[in-house]
Design an enzyme around this catalytic site. Structure first.
Site, PDB file in Angstrom:
ATOM      1  N   CYS A 165      33.279 -46.377 -42.658  1.00 37.26           N
ATOM      2  CA  CYS A 165      33.894 -45.738 -43.833  1.00 37.26           C
ATOM      3  C   CYS A 165      32.847 -45.527 -44.921  1.00 37.26           C
ATOM      4  O   CYS A 165      32.405 -46.486 -45.565  1.00 37.26           O
ATOM      5  CB  CYS A 165      35.049 -46.616 -44.336  1.00 37.26           C
ATOM      6  SG  CYS A 165      35.727 -46.117 -45.934  1.00 37.26           S
ATOM      7  N   CYS A 181      33.825 -46.602 -48.464  1.00 36.98           N
ATOM      8  CA  CYS A 181      33.797 -48.064 -48.576  1.00 36.98           C
ATOM      9  C   CYS A 181      32.415 -48.548 -48.994  1.00 36.98           C
ATOM     10  O   CYS A 181      32.279 -49.517 -49.758  1.00 36.98           O
ATOM     11  CB  CYS A 181      34.177 -48.722 -47.246  1.00 36.98           C
ATOM     12  SG  CYS A 181      35.853 -48.380 -46.678  1.00 36.98           S
TER      13      CYS A 181
END
Length: 320
Positions: free
Chosen positions: A76, A79
């Site tokens: 991700c 993230c």
């Protein structure tokens, strides 16, 4: 007339009150030093959590400090932008919250239990109860605002205030050296003596005088809460109070008076449970009166007492 068992030693050990005050002062000093020097955050402020450790690392810890959860994954990209910001803020806030990082690929059960729709997703757990914060790589200003609101709510609603990890080991290093006399030691000692002698008005005034000069003095706060409790129950007709409480389970005034008697009599769990039930049954100003009184009784016993920890969790379940 004051009952014979209505002594502060029957409610809480005054030595423990003093120790709690000193511990809080150390924690506050460590937090201030960390913020002033820009020292790196202790590793315990940011940690990885899996399903096996969730109960202890998140749920139990959330009764002492707000736990912010960062749901992330290696693949991700947002993230990777959000994670470092949260970690840096955990250090900057210096123990007002801790950050638990959960890899969703390795912990699918937790991912599903929180109802996460996408990552990054940030939740908090306060007094054992989950609170959704935001989803996506939010700007830092927004994150700070959310964290400030979380910390304020945790303190105001549950009396939960975190402490920096550095303070945990500070006591060992100082045990052999005699503690220097504090500026209010003599005033606090006089207040304690008045309290044990049954001079409740004198004790209240003495503690309040300390707080007028030092509003954050934890020892004086606890002592004042105890003295005020004993003043409230002085002269009460216990039989009549308990009859009114039994006849009016949703009357906050009746339940508050009965809870005070419970606490002075050493029935701590009964006092806490009575007010949690009152919060559950009431709304509006009545609910707020019961909630605030319960927080005041937490002060009498001390935030580290396991009975307080349990009651905070019960209160959170009712409010959420």
């Amino acid at each position: 007339m004051q009952p014979r068992n209505m002594s502060m030693s029957g409610v809480v050990d005054l030595a423990a009150v003093k120790a709690a005050g000193e511990a809080k002062q150390k924690a506050e000093k460590a937090r201030a030093d960390s913020a002033r020097t820009g020292a790196p955050a202790p590793t315990r402020l940011v940690f990885d959590v899996d399903e096996a450790g969730f109960q202890q690392e998140v749920l139990q810890r959330s009764t002492e400090v707000p736990v912010v959860i960062d749901f992330w994954a290696e693949w991700c990209e947002p993230c990777k932008q959000l994670g470092p910001i949260l970690e840096r803020l955990a250090g900057e806030y210096a123990g007002k919250f801790v950050l638990a990082k959960i890899d969703v690929d390795a912990n699918q059960m937790l991912f599903q239990q929180f109802g996460v729709q996408g990552i990054p997703a940030v939740f908090a757990v306060v007094a054992g109860q989950p609170v959704p914060l935001f989803q996506g790589a939010a700007p830092e200003a927004q994150i700070r605002q959310v964290l400030d609101q979380l910390i304020q709510a945790a303190e105001q609603q549950f009396g939960i205030v975190g402490a920096p990890a550095e303070a945990a080991g500070a006591e060992d290093a100082e045990q052999e050296a005699p503690a220097p006399a504090g500026p209010y030691d003599s005033a606090l000692a006089a207040a304690h003596e008045a309290l044990d002698a049954g001079d409740l008005g004198g004790a209240v005034r003495a503690y309040q005088n300390v707080l007028n000069d030092d509003p954050a003095n934890a020892e004086a706060k606890l002592g004042l809460a105890q003295a005020q409790l004993l003043e409230r129950v002085q002269g009460l007709d216990a039989q009549q109070v308990r009859k009114e409480a039994a006849d009016s389970p949703a009357d906050p005034a009746a339940q508050i008076a009965a809870a005070d008697l419970d606490l002075v009599g050493g029935h701590v769990e009964d006092a806490f449970g009575r007010l949690v039930d009152t919060v559950r049954r009431t709304v509006g100003e009545d609910r707020e009166a019961a909630r605030l009184h319960l927080l005041g009784l937490f002060e009498v016993i001390g935030g580290d007492d396991p009975r307080v920890v349990t009651a905070r969790s019960a209160l959170a379940r009712v409010l959420f």
